[in-house]
Structures are given as C-alpha cells and as structure tokens.
Scaffold this motif. Structure first.
Motif, PDB file in Angstrom:
ATOM      1  N   ASP A 249       0.847  -1.175  -0.156  1.00 44.29           N
ATOM      2  CA  ASP A 249      -0.087  -0.067  -0.034  1.00 44.29           C
ATOM      3  C   ASP A 249       0.841   1.242   0.080  1.00 44.29           C
ATOM      4  OD1 ASP A 249      -2.787   0.877   0.331  1.00 44.29           O
ATOM      5  OD2 ASP A 249      -1.861   1.867   1.989  1.00 44.29           O
ATOM      6  N   GLU A 250       1.948   1.240   0.583  1.00 48.08           N
ATOM      7  CA  GLU A 250       2.856   2.497   0.808  1.00 48.08           C
ATOM      8  C   GLU A 250       3.491   2.856  -0.551  1.00 48.08           C
ATOM      9  OE1 GLU A 250       7.089   2.163   2.651  1.00 48.08           O
ATOM     10  OE2 GLU A 250       6.055   2.945   4.217  1.00 48.08           O
ATOM     11  N   ARG A 251       3.799   1.479  -1.436  1.00 44.26           N
ATOM     12  CA  ARG A 251       4.462   1.785  -2.841  1.00 44.26           C
ATOM     13  C   ARG A 251       3.369   2.670  -3.696  1.00 44.26           C
ATOM     14  NH1 ARG A 251       8.750  -2.096  -3.346  1.00 44.26           N
ATOM     15  NH2 ARG A 251       8.350  -2.103  -5.536  1.00 44.26           N
ATOM     16  N   ASP A 252       2.176   2.137  -3.478  1.00 40.92           N
ATOM     17  CA  ASP A 252       0.919   2.744  -4.181  1.00 40.92           C
ATOM     18  C   ASP A 252       0.616   4.090  -4.067  1.00 40.92           C
ATOM     19  OD1 ASP A 252      -0.070   1.133  -6.140  1.00 40.92           O
ATOM     20  OD2 ASP A 252      -1.619   0.365  -5.089  1.00 40.92           O
ATOM     21  N   ARG A 253       0.555   4.456  -2.716  1.00 44.14           N
ATOM     22  CA  ARG A 253       0.280   5.729  -2.524  1.00 44.14           C
ATOM     23  C   ARG A 253       1.010   6.896  -2.199  1.00 44.14           C
ATOM     24  NH1 ARG A 253      -5.080   5.325   1.307  1.00 44.14           N
ATOM     25  NH2 ARG A 253      -5.653   2.900   0.973  1.00 44.14           N
ATOM     26  N   LYS A 254       2.465   6.560  -2.152  1.00 47.29           N
ATOM     27  CA  LYS A 254       3.569   7.615  -2.153  1.00 47.29           C
ATOM     28  C   LYS A 254       4.458   7.448  -3.283  1.00 47.29           C
ATOM     29  CE  LYS A 254       3.813   6.965   3.020  1.00 47.29           C
ATOM     30  NZ  LYS A 254       4.574   6.979   4.247  1.00 47.29           N
ATOM     31  N   GLN A 255       5.044   8.690  -3.398  1.00 49.22           N
ATOM     32  CA  GLN A 255       6.119   8.587  -4.504  1.00 49.22           C
ATOM     33  C   GLN A 255       7.403   8.789  -3.491  1.00 49.22           C
ATOM     34  OE1 GLN A 255       5.876  12.068  -7.079  1.00 49.22           O
ATOM     35  NE2 GLN A 255       7.512  11.593  -8.200  1.00 49.22           N
ATOM     36  N   LEU A 256       7.943   7.316  -3.743  1.00 50.77           N
ATOM     37  CA  LEU A 256       8.939   7.210  -3.004  1.00 50.77           C
ATOM     38  C   LEU A 256      10.319   7.630  -3.543  1.00 50.77           C
ATOM     39  CD1 LEU A 256       8.312   3.367  -1.917  1.00 50.77           C
ATOM     40  CD2 LEU A 256       7.721   5.402  -0.706  1.00 50.77           C
TER      41      LEU A 256
END
Length: 916
Positions: free
Chosen positions: A166-173
């Motif tokens: 989910d973190e990979r989906d929602r944030k521009q890392l």
C-alpha cells in the motif's frame, strides 16, 4: 492507447513471487528453487496454453518427489497463494481509490449508490432514512468452524506485507525510500517463510476466540466508526438539519466463537466466561489507547478556549496533579476518564491493562456512563468553538463505545434441540416423577411446558445431582445471566436452537432460560431472544407452520411484546444443501422466507432473518450484495444477520480497507432490499412453477447419487481429504456429530470443504444439469425461453446461476480425476466419477444455454482474471496433495506426511478463498 488497469496487479504478483523465490533459494538452496521454478513453469504452460506435454512432465516431477522435497514444494506454493491474495486485495483497494479520485459514478454496493437510489424515489428524505436506520439492525456474525486454516501469526505477516504494498501505491518514494520498502518486503516474506504455518497442537476454543479478536483489533474497532461517520456526513450533506444527529448502533459485529455449543463439547460455561473477558479486554484496551492519544492531542488551555461547567467538573476529578497541565481542562478530564476505564478493566477482567497503569479511580458501572463523560467533552468543544476537534478521534471513540460497549460483540449461544430436550426431560422427571416427557406427543409436551412457564417456581434444585450434560446446560445459562450483570445485556442477546422441528423446541429453551432468571413469567420479561434454526429441507418446509403455532400462544406473544415484538429466525444453508443439494436448498430457503413473511405480517410481528451462510456457494456463500438483494420481497425489513465463516473472514476483514468495503456493502444492500418499492411486480407464477420442477428433478438427482448409490460413502471418504480433516488439528469442533463415516452425521462444513479441496465443488452445482434436461424435455417449445427469461428478470434465479458459474469455473475434472484414483475399488471409482463428469458437462451446457454466455465467467472478468493469475500456482498443490494422501494412507504413522497434507489444505483453501 488503452491503459492496462491490471498491470499493477501483475507487477505486484511478480514482485512477491520473485521475493518468495529468492527466499526459497536463500533458505533451501538452488536445487529447491530450481525444482519449484520448473514445477511453476510447467503448471503455467499446462493451465494457460493447454500444453499436455507440460502436464505429463509436471505429474512426473511431482510424483517423483522425495518426502522432504514434497514439503518444500507444498510450502512454496501455499505461501504463493497467500501472497497472491494480498496482491489481489491491494488491487481492489487501488481500483476503488482510482474510481473515487476520478469522480466516477457511485458503484453498486457503495453507500453513495444506495443513498442515491433511496432519494431518487422523491419520497425518501434524509430524515426518514435516519429514522429507518434508527430501527435497523445489520450484523455480520463471526463463527469458527472445523476447517478453519489460518493462524494469527500468518495473518500478522500478511498485514505487514499488505501495508508495504500500500505504501508503494500511495506515495512517490525517493530512491532511498523505495530501497527501504524493498528491503522491508524482503524481510516480511522471509518472516512469513520462517513462520510455522501449522499449529503444533489441536486448536482450542480459546485459540479460536483469539483468532476472531484479531479482526476487531485490525479492522472493526477502527473501520466501523469511520463508516458511521461517513454515513452521518452524507445524510447531513443531503439535509443540513441532520448535521448534529448521530446514528444509533444499527451496524454491529456479532460472534459465535465461545458460545456455539452445537456439536462442540469443548464450549463450556468456563470457556464462555473466558471469551467474554477476552472480548471486554480488547474493547477496554482500545478505549485506553484512544484516550491516551486524545490526551496528547487536546492540549487546549483555559484563556485560549472556554470549557463548560460539566467539563470543568470532570477535570476537577482528575488524578493528574501536574502543575504543567493545571490550565488544560480537556487533558485533565481525559486523564480522569482514562483512570476510570483502567479501573473498569481491573474490576471486570481482574488484571491491569497492559501499558495503561493509572492511579486509583472508581470503575464505570456501564458503557453508557463512559459515553456520558465523553459526551461532556464533545458538547464542551462544540459549544466553545472547537467543533472541528470534536469530529476527529473523539467522534470515532464515542461511536466505538456506542457500538462495542464493554462487551465488544454480542456472543450468541447455540445448542442442538435434542440436548435441550434431554435436559428438560431430566429436570421434569426429578421435579415431577413419572412425567415421562420424552414419551409425550407434541401437544402434551407444549401443554406441560406452558404450565411450567406460567409459574416462577424453578424446576432445578441445588440439592440434586443432575447428569453432566444437564449441569453443563444449566451452567451456561447461569453464566449468561452473570454476563448481563458484568458487561450489560448486549453481551449475550440471542439463544439459537439448532434443528428446530416444532414449537416444543422453542418452549424447552424458554424453560431453561427461566431456570437462570433470564425469563421471568410474572414480569413477562425475556432477557435474550429465542431464535429457532431451521436447517434441513423438511425443517424449511415446516418453518412457517411452526412460527404460526408459536405466535398463536398467548404466553409467547406476551414475552415477544415485552421484547419489542421482533422475532428472529435463522435459516441454515449448510445442512439444507447437504440434505437436498444446491438447487433444492436455495429454492427451499426462498420459499420458506416468503412463507415466513406472510406469517409474520399476519401476526403483526417484525421479522429478522439470520442467514447461516458459509463461505462456499455449497453453503450459501457468494457475493453478499447480490445475495441480500435476491431475498423475497419483505424478507429484509431493515434487520438482517448473516454468518461469516472460516477463511472468508480473513478474505473479507483481514485488510482494514477491504473490511470497510465489505461492511459498506452489507449496509448498502440492506438499505436497497428494505426499501424496494411496494409496487414491484410479483414473481410470475410460471417462474415459480418452473423453479419447482427444476428443484424436484435436481433433488432426485442429488439424493440418488449421495444417499442412494451403493458405495458412495466409501467413494467420498477415499477420494477426498475428509479423513485427514477429521484427524488433523483443524478447528476445535469435531468434523462429525457422531463417530463413524455416515454422511448424515457429517457436519456440512467439512463435507463442502472436502469437495472443494479435490476441485470438484460438487455441493455447489450437482443436479442442475439433469434438472434442466428434464425440464426442456417436458417443455420442448418454450422451456429454454422461459429459463432465459427467469435469468433475465428474476434476481433470485440470476444470483443462483451466477454463483453456480463461479463454482463451475473453479472445478477441474482433470485434477479431480487424480483424487478419484485414490478409490481402491476400480469399478466403483469409474461408475461414480463418470456419473459426476457427465452431470458436470450437462450443468455447464445448461448454464451457458440459459445465460447466453460463450464460456464460464464471461460476465465476471474480475474472477476470471483472479483464476488466470492464481490457478497455475494452485494446481501443483492439488497434484502433490494426492500423492501425499496416497503415501499417508499407506504409511499413516509418518508425521512429516501429515504436516505436508495439512499445509496443502491450507494452501488450496487460500487459493480458492471461499472453499469452506
């Protein structure tokens, strides 16, 4: 260029598969990795390209595996099933968010869609809808069952992986963040691989309670308040006059775990008390956590903000004497509330709440008293210009207390009517020697029971030693009375009578409740609901008559009126299916509901249906939204309960966002079904006649195979994993009601689960093909057109066929034939499997002809995609399971073989997602 919406799903599956492969190589060596990869490639070639050379190579590889290789292969593919589920759930969340961000039209099953439909008629207003919800009750009820295969530790690992995806989906890392996420995912997959999938000892009821509580901690305690707030805000947006109105607790999660005694000798009064305490502890610890955080957030100081007199009074009673917070009344008030909740934990549970030591304080005597104090804070914030602060965490906490109280979830008590009957007979024989209750006919039984119910005099004496069974029953009801005293009346609200045959079954339970003071004749007081459960085809056909006779009893009506004049009736999908097959079960349930609607309307009683749906279609499963909308007119009157079972609980509620969506679906479907226009056209008589004819033929075909074919019982026990399910540490409840192999005595859950494991899914479709062939033979001119019209215009029939489409798509006759080879009698094997194969083909042909589809799942692209993604990784598990079963039955004392079988059961159940 058209965007490939499923590309992110494939990327996630590839990513997780690669991480799992790397883990296998690192932990087990290159040889193990290469073996798993070879099996995977051949399985994909066979499944997707129909490459029969690949299948031959695959089977040869799998059959030649050593014992240790077998365990590694089973573990690898089982864990892949779990990882694929996580990726799919994340993709559902991704697509839902994409629709919302794009401003797409509300989707079916959403609150926005349901509210738009409600307001479209021009008569429904936000105020009337709020009033409707004020009298509604919607309740998914968690149940454990003997094929539950998930461990809480596995669920915890999956939660971590889901959060990282989910973190990979929602944030521009950033590159560093992306690298850290990759590393965390790699660690999470390694942890999953190194976490024991199996329990070393047989699952206890307390283990099942713990497992169920994890969903409250992860999902329900957080997502239910969010859903309430969302609905309140939508109603307020439609009518600003409703801006301050808060909805009552119409949506609640129920629980059977710890109270369901039917066939489970391990559920005792002590276990019930332990389950109640564990639930209360979870609720109170949640409140303490939220109060602690609120205390750190509401740092409002006098001079900068005002406070009500009531709030200042709360603050004065605070144990916090720090001079640094002397001018922060909200913090002081929260510290006092926190101390009282901690004291409540000590008083109710007998232990200190972990991480929440506090000064001495007076415990709350009820959840309402806690809510009253929180309301003081809420009103003070609103009155003094800080309403925005009242709408955050405090709002959700107040909602949680309204919904969950100190009990967390109402626990239903359930017992078989035969046990009640024997207990009442024993009590009567001691108190009234010679009554010979068991020898009386129904009329005489009811007369005797009504006579006893009219007097407050108890039957049981503390000076008499009763049988162990009778003492156990009496202790359960005494424990229920004590639960009401400690946790409030909502802790136990329902007593369910399995195998209800007649009115005396309900009166027997009423008499036992009177013994515990839960029914008081002179006050016409009934503290719990008496809920008859109609399970078999015969029971369903008799249900309306039983309720008619029950409502005709003045004593019972008096009790019912005192309890709000609402009667709950439970319908059993599992046993009716095992008894009469998929088609007849569905039709019997539909007819029973319609007949019950008429009886209840005639007597002026509000009906609440409790649907005993399992995860699989063979046990009443399928999408909840369509299932609720397919109920007969008048069957959903704003009140509905339904069971959530087994691995379906993990699939629906293991991920908080997916859980929120599934809770929303229940509310939306109930709203739509309850507010169906009264002018809706009745079902055409020719549809009903056709359905009856189909049911009669399907019933004969199903009974002919399962109960009338010599050797079928042997075929079932040898060609499925039922014997291994009965012998492994899966669930606290025995797989059969009695010792032996009789299908009549087998519980419906392992019956369906076993057919799912061998990929036949027989309880979800058998008999339909024969039924349609016979109907068309009798109606050569217009038969097919009528069935097509039924599919187009009758939601009940549409849903029936949609569910069957799903089940048929998950069957695999090639794999099932390998299980059939486990049957030692070759003649028996060939005769029965060929019969099943023929019926499967007839059923598929009939389904496609009626729906107009060219292939299975033509109208369900999401499930079709899911099967395409996951089944190449599921097939090897089935092939290995067959070989493990063969070796286990030849060398039954080999513990490693047992472990392998159990892991394969876990992996296949995870891959199918709704098998139990």
């Amino acid at each position: 260029m058209t965007q490939d919406k499923d590309a992110p799903l494939r990327e996630d599956i590839r990513l997780l598969g690669r991480l799992l492969g790397d883990t296998v190589r690192d932990q087990q060596g290159d040889a193990s990795f290469e073996l798993v990869e070879r099996i995977r490639q051949n399985s994909v070639r066979f499944r997707r390209d129909d490459d029969h050379a690949a299948r031959k190579e695959l089977e040869g590889t799998l059959d030649a595996l050593s014992r240790e290789q077998t365990i590694q292969v089973v573990r690898a593919f089982s864990y892949f099933s779990h990882l694929a589920n996580i990726a799919e759930d994340q993709h559902h969340i991704r697509r839902s968010r994409a629709h919302l961000i794009a401003g797409s039209a509300p989707r079916e099953g959403s609150l926005a869609h349901a509210l738009a439909l409600a307001f479209a008629d021009g008569k429904t207003t936000p105020a009337t809808l709020a009033g409707f919800l004020g009298e509604a009750l919607i309740s998914p009820v968690l149940t454990a069952h003997p094929t539950e295969v998930q461990r809480k530790s596995i669920l915890n690992c999956q939660t971590v992986i889901a959060r990282l995806l989910d973190e990979r989906d929602r944030k521009q890392l950033t590159p560093e963040e992306s690298e850290a996420n990759d590393e965390a995912l790699r660690r999470a997959v390694l942890t999953l691989w190194q976490t024991r999938m199996l329990r070393p000892a047989k699952l206890s009821v307390v283990d099942e309670v713990n497992n169920g509580l994890s969903y409250f901690e992860t999902t329900f305690l957080h997502e239910l308040p969010r859903l309430y707030a969302n609905l309140e805000d939508r109603l307020a947006a439609a009518d600003p006059a409703l801006g301050k109105q808060e909805l009552p607790a119409f949506l609640q999660v129920g629980n059977w775990i710890g109270g369901d005694r039917d066939g489970n000798p391990f559920v005792t009064a002590d276990i019930l008390e332990q389950a109640l305490a564990m639930q209360a502890s979870v609720a109170l610890r949640h409140y303490l956590d939220e109060l602690h955080t609120l205390g750190s957030q509401l740092s409002l100081a006098l001079g900068l903000v005002s406070a009500s007199d009531a709030l200042l009074t709360l603050a004065q009673g605070s144990p916090d004497s720090s001079p640094h917070r002397s001018d922060e009344p909200y913090r002081l008030a929260l510290a006092g509330i926190h101390a009282r909740v901690a004291a409540t934990h000590r008083a109710l549970i007998g232990t200190e709440p972990i991480g929440h030591a506090a000064d001495h304080a007076q415990p709350y005597d009820s959840a309402q008293a806690l809510l009253d104090d929180l309301d003081v804070i809420h009103r003070s914030l609103v009155a003094n210009g800080s309403a925005a602060l009242a709408r955050g965490r405090l709002r959700h906490l107040r909602c949680a207390v309204r919904v969950f109280g100190f009990h967390l979830a109402p626990i239903d008590l359930r017992q078989n009517s035969d046990v009640h009957e024997r207990t009442v007979a024993e009590l009567l024989e001691v108190a009234r020697p010679g009554s010979a209750y068991l020898n009386l006919d129904e009329t005489a039984r009811c007369a005797l029971l009504l006579e006893e119910l009219a007097t407050p005099r108890p039957l049981a004496s503390p000076h008499v030693h009763y049988s162990e069974e009778a003492e156990s029953e009496l202790e359960i009801f005494r424990a229920a009375r004590e639960a009401h005293r400690r946790y409030g009346r909502n802790a136990i609200r329902n007593c369910i009578i399995s195998k209800t045959d007649d009115v005396s079954d309900v009166l027997e339970l009423a008499l036992l409740l009177k013994e515990a003071g839960l029914l008081r004749p002179h006050e016409s007081a009934l503290d719990v609901n008496l809920v008859p459960l109609f399970e078999t085809i015969g029971d369903l056909e008799n249900a309306a008559g039983v309720m008619e006779r029950l409502f005709s009893l003045p004593l019972y009506r008096k009790l019912l009126e005192a309890a709000g004049n609402t009667q709950e009736v439970m319908l059993g999908y599992s046993d009716s299916n095992k008894d009469g097959g998929f088609l007849t079960s569905g039709w019997a349930l539909y007819k029973a509901e319609g007949e019950l609607v008429d009886v209840f309307a005639r007597h002026g009683v509000r009906m609440r249906l409790f649907h005993g749906r399992g995860g699989s279609v063979g046990r009443g499963g399928g999408p909840s939204y369509q299932a609720i909308l397919a109920q007969p007119d008048g069957a959903v009157q704003g009140q509905i309960r339904l069971t959530e079972q087994g691995e379906v609980i993990a699939a629906k509620y293991g991920n908080p966002e997916v859980g929120h969506r599934n809770l929303e679906v229940l509310v939306a479907a109930t709203l739509e079904a309850s507010r169906r226009p009264e002018s809706a056209a009745p079902t055409p008589p020719e549809f009903l006649d056709a359905m009856q004819a189909l049911s009669d033929s399907a019933f004969a075909a199903y009974r002919g195979l399962v109960y009338e074919t010599e050797g079928f019982e042997q075929y079932f026990w040898e060609s499925t994993v039922i014997a291994e399910i009965a012998g492994l540490n899966i669930g606290s409840r025995p797989a059969s009601r009695k010792k032996g192999t009789s299908i009549e005595d087998l519980r419906a859950i392992p019956w369906v689960f076993s057919w799912s494991q061998c990929r036949l899914m027989l309880p979800g479709w058998f008999g339909f093909g024969t039924a349609v062939k016979q109907y068309l033979a009798g109606h050569p001119k217009d038969g097919l057109a009528r069935l097509q019209a039924m599919h187009k215009d009758w939601s009940f029939f549409t849903t029936l066929l949609s569910n069957m489409d799903m089940v048929l798509s998950k069957t695999d006759l090639a794999i099932a034939s390998r299980y059939a080879e486990l049957v030692k009698d070759a003649e028996l094997r060939e005769a029965i499997f060929n019969r099943i194969r023929g019926e499967w083909q007839d059923t598929v042909d009939a389904l496609l002809a009626i729906t107009g589809q060219q292939e299975l799942l033509a109208d369900n692209p999401l499930l079709k995609r899911s099967i395409r993604n996951r089944f190449p990784y599921l097939d090897p598990l089935n092939h290995v399971q067959v070989e493990l079963l063969r070796r286990h039955r030849e060398h039954g004392d080999d513990e490693r073989l047992r472990v392998g079988i159990h892991i394969s059961i876990n992996g296949i159940a995870a891959g199918l997602r709704n098998s139990g």
